[in-house]
Design a protein around this motif. Structure first.
Motif, short mmCIF file in Angstrom:
data_model
loop_
_atom_site.label_atom_id
_atom_site.label_comp_id
_atom_site.label_asym_id
_atom_site.label_seq_id
_atom_site.Cartn_x
_atom_site.Cartn_y
_atom_site.Cartn_z
N ARG A 248 0.81 -1.22 0.00
CA ARG A 248 0.00 0.00 0.00
C ARG A 248 0.84 1.27 0.00
NH1 ARG A 248 -3.36 -3.06 3.64
NH2 ARG A 248 -2.18 -2.28 5.42
N ARG A 249 2.00 1.20 0.65
CA ARG A 249 2.75 2.44 0.92
C ARG A 249 3.81 2.81 -0.11
NH1 ARG A 249 -0.35 4.70 5.03
NH2 ARG A 249 -0.89 3.07 6.52
N VAL A 250 4.41 1.82 -0.77
CA VAL A 250 5.65 2.09 -1.49
C VAL A 250 5.47 3.07 -2.65
CG1 VAL A 250 5.41 0.01 -2.95
CG2 VAL A 250 7.67 1.01 -2.55
N LEU A 251 4.43 2.96 -3.45
CA LEU A 251 4.28 3.88 -4.58
C LEU A 251 3.92 5.30 -4.15
CD1 LEU A 251 2.69 1.60 -7.31
CD2 LEU A 251 5.08 2.28 -7.02
N PRO A 252 2.99 5.50 -3.18
CA PRO A 252 2.76 6.86 -2.69
C PRO A 252 4.02 7.50 -2.09
CG PRO A 252 0.93 5.46 -2.07
CD PRO A 252 1.98 4.56 -2.63
N LEU A 253 4.84 6.71 -1.41
CA LEU A 253 6.09 7.25 -0.87
C LEU A 253 7.02 7.66 -2.00
CD1 LEU A 253 6.81 4.78 2.09
CD2 LEU A 253 6.21 7.20 2.28
N ALA A 254 7.07 6.85 -3.06
CA ALA A 254 7.92 7.19 -4.20
C ALA A 254 7.47 8.50 -4.83
CB ALA A 254 7.90 6.06 -5.23
N GLU A 255 6.17 8.68 -4.97
CA GLU A 255 5.64 9.93 -5.53
C GLU A 255 6.05 11.12 -4.66
OE1 GLU A 255 1.46 9.30 -5.79
OE2 GLU A 255 1.59 7.99 -7.56
N SER A 256 6.00 10.93 -3.35
CA SER A 256 6.41 12.00 -2.43
C SER A 256 7.88 12.35 -2.60
CB SER A 256 6.13 11.57 -0.99
OG SER A 256 6.66 12.50 -0.06
N VAL A 257 8.72 11.33 -2.78
CA VAL A 257 10.16 11.55 -2.93
C VAL A 257 10.45 12.35 -4.19
CG1 VAL A 257 12.32 10.36 -3.51
CG2 VAL A 257 10.95 9.60 -1.56
N PHE A 258 9.82 11.99 -5.29
CA PHE A 258 10.07 12.73 -6.54
C PHE A 258 9.56 14.17 -6.45
CE2 PHE A 258 10.30 8.34 -8.26
CZ PHE A 258 11.58 8.44 -8.81
N ALA A 259 8.46 14.37 -5.75
CA ALA A 259 7.95 15.73 -5.57
C ALA A 259 8.93 16.56 -4.75
CB ALA A 259 6.58 15.69 -4.91
N GLN A 260 9.47 15.97 -3.66
CA GLN A 260 10.43 16.68 -2.82
C GLN A 260 11.70 17.04 -3.60
OE1 GLN A 260 11.39 14.83 1.05
NE2 GLN A 260 9.55 13.60 0.78
N ALA A 261 12.17 16.08 -4.40
CA ALA A 261 13.44 16.26 -5.11
C ALA A 261 13.30 17.11 -6.36
CB ALA A 261 14.03 14.90 -5.47
N GLY A 262 12.05 17.31 -6.83
CA GLY A 262 11.86 18.04 -8.08
C GLY A 262 12.34 17.25 -9.28
N GLN A 263 12.29 15.92 -9.19
CA GLN A 263 12.73 15.05 -10.27
C GLN A 263 11.55 14.21 -10.75
OE1 GLN A 263 16.35 16.72 -9.92
NE2 GLN A 263 15.87 15.19 -11.47
N ARG A 264 11.76 13.54 -11.87
CA ARG A 264 10.73 12.67 -12.43
C ARG A 264 11.20 11.23 -12.38
NH1 ARG A 264 10.28 15.28 -18.23
NH2 ARG A 264 12.53 15.03 -17.92
N LEU A 265 10.26 10.31 -12.48
CA LEU A 265 10.60 8.89 -12.48
C LEU A 265 11.57 8.56 -13.60
CD1 LEU A 265 10.09 6.10 -11.20
CD2 LEU A 265 8.10 5.86 -12.71
N SER A 266 11.42 9.23 -14.72
CA SER A 266 12.29 8.97 -15.86
C SER A 266 13.73 9.41 -15.63
CB SER A 266 11.75 9.66 -17.11
OG SER A 266 11.63 11.06 -16.89
N ASP A 267 13.97 10.20 -14.58
CA ASP A 267 15.33 10.64 -14.26
C ASP A 267 16.15 9.55 -13.56
OD1 ASP A 267 14.93 13.22 -15.28
OD2 ASP A 267 14.01 13.89 -13.41
N VAL A 268 15.48 8.51 -13.09
CA VAL A 268 16.18 7.44 -12.36
C VAL A 268 17.09 6.66 -13.29
CG1 VAL A 268 15.86 5.27 -11.11
CG2 VAL A 268 14.38 7.23 -10.63
#
Length: 349
Positions: free
Chosen positions: A57-77
């Motif tokens: 339940r938690r892992v994807l919402p946490l990932a979204e929060s991390v990218f928002a904080q960092a100002g990065q996108r998933l494609s930047d990984v």
């Protein structure tokens, strides 16, 4: 290079993004963490099936929060790192599955990371990072180990617990005193109001001549003392908590100093959840200062399991060139995985 780290070995879901260049230490861009403590408290300990479901339940919402904080996108990984072990098999499979699915979807390689190596290297995320070589005291959950660390992936086991670990001694003793889960922090807080010399509790293997640990006998001694107190336990609980903490801390302190003397090194790294214990930090700081030894800890909020340490360990392994990520997305996990085994040749990419 951006490394996404996913931690799901037990009862914390952690996600983090670390930026690493060819030189210098990787930099933490952002991290997010969810603790399952409230959910497991009703059961007095971690329920593996519930832990696994909550990670999902938690892992994807946490990932979204991390990218928002960092100002990065998933494609930047560039690389997705995940905890491969040790830990609860079902919980590990959640993180591994999500990491490999993201890697496959993005066309990015993945990297399985050793949970304890994450803790071991977590002080490199602090404002005062250590330098190699150093002695490491790993006190995380069911693990209590002393290691000589000469570099990333270059670990020599100096001593380890032969039964209960320090964290287990804290938690099990706290449970005997009727304290809530997780007991270690509650016992430490209660100990602040108690007398550490009130009860004479054993210090197992303190004078064994080696660097191994044993805390099972201490837990039994706490149970015996609690039974002796009977109705007095309620009024003497803080004293018994303080005496228990004093016994654990003295053993960790003496063995750590013994490892420093045995290796001749002048740096000590303390990592893992018990590393947040204030009494342990104060006594280690004082003892090491007298010997001219530097002590390094992770930041307090990074002492528990977290994604930042997994991303950091993955980035440092990549920087050191000792391991390459893989684009093979079939995965497995290692619920039991000795840290010293990382000295072997890495698996082929």
């Amino acid at each position: 290079m951006f490394v996404l780290g996913i931690e799901s070995s037990c009862d914390e879901t952690g996600v983090a993004l670390v930026e690493a260049g060819e030189r210098g230490l990787p930099r933490l861009a952002a991290h997010a963490l969810h603790s399952q403590i409230a959910m497991h408290q009703a059961y007095g300990g971690v329920v593996p099936e519930l832990a696994s479901r909550d990670h999902i339940r938690r892992v994807l919402p946490l990932a979204e929060s991390v990218f928002a904080q960092a100002g990065q996108r998933l494609s930047d990984v560039d690389v997705v790192a995940y905890t491969r072990g040790p830990g609860l098999a079902g919980a590990l499979l959640v993180g591994a599955g999500v990491a490999c699915a993201l890697g496959a979807a993005l066309g990015r390689p993945v990297l399985g990371v050793h949970h304890l190596e994450g803790h071991l290297l977590s002080p490199f995320l602090s404002a005062d990072p250590p330098e190699f070589p150093f002695v490491a005291l790993l006190v995380s959950g069911g693990h209590t180990q002393l290691m000589r660390v000469d570099g990333v992936g270059r670990y020599e086991l100096l001593g380890e617990t032969i039964d209960d670990a320090a964290g287990e001694a804290f938690d099990k003793s706290a449970k005997l005193l009727g304290l809530p889960y997780p007991g270690g922090p509650w016992l430490a807080k209660l100990a602040e109001a108690g007398d550490p010399a009130a009860f004479k509790l054993p210090r197992p293997l303190l004078h064994s001549g080696d660097l191994d640990f044993s805390f099972a006998g201490l837990k039994t001694a706490v149970l015996t003392q609690a039974k002796k107190l009977g109705d007095e336990l309620a009024s003497r609980k803080s004293d018994l908590a303080a005496s228990t903490q004093a016994a654990i801390v003295e053993v960790l302190l003496k063995k750590s100093i013994g490892a420093i003397e045995q290796t001749g090194l002048d740096r000590l790294v303390v990592a893992g959840g018990v590393g947040a214990n204030r009494s342990l930090r104060e006594q280690l700081d004082a003892a090491c200062a007298r010997r001219g030894v530097r002590v390094h800890y992770p930041e307090l909020h990074l002492c528990t399991d977290n994604g930042a340490m997994i991303a950091m360990a993955g980035a440092m392994r990549l920087q050191s060139g000792i391991q390459r990520p893989t684009e093979r997305y079939a995965f497995d996990v290692k619920p039991r995985w000795p840290l010293a085994s990382l000295n072997a040749e890495p698996e082929p990419a």
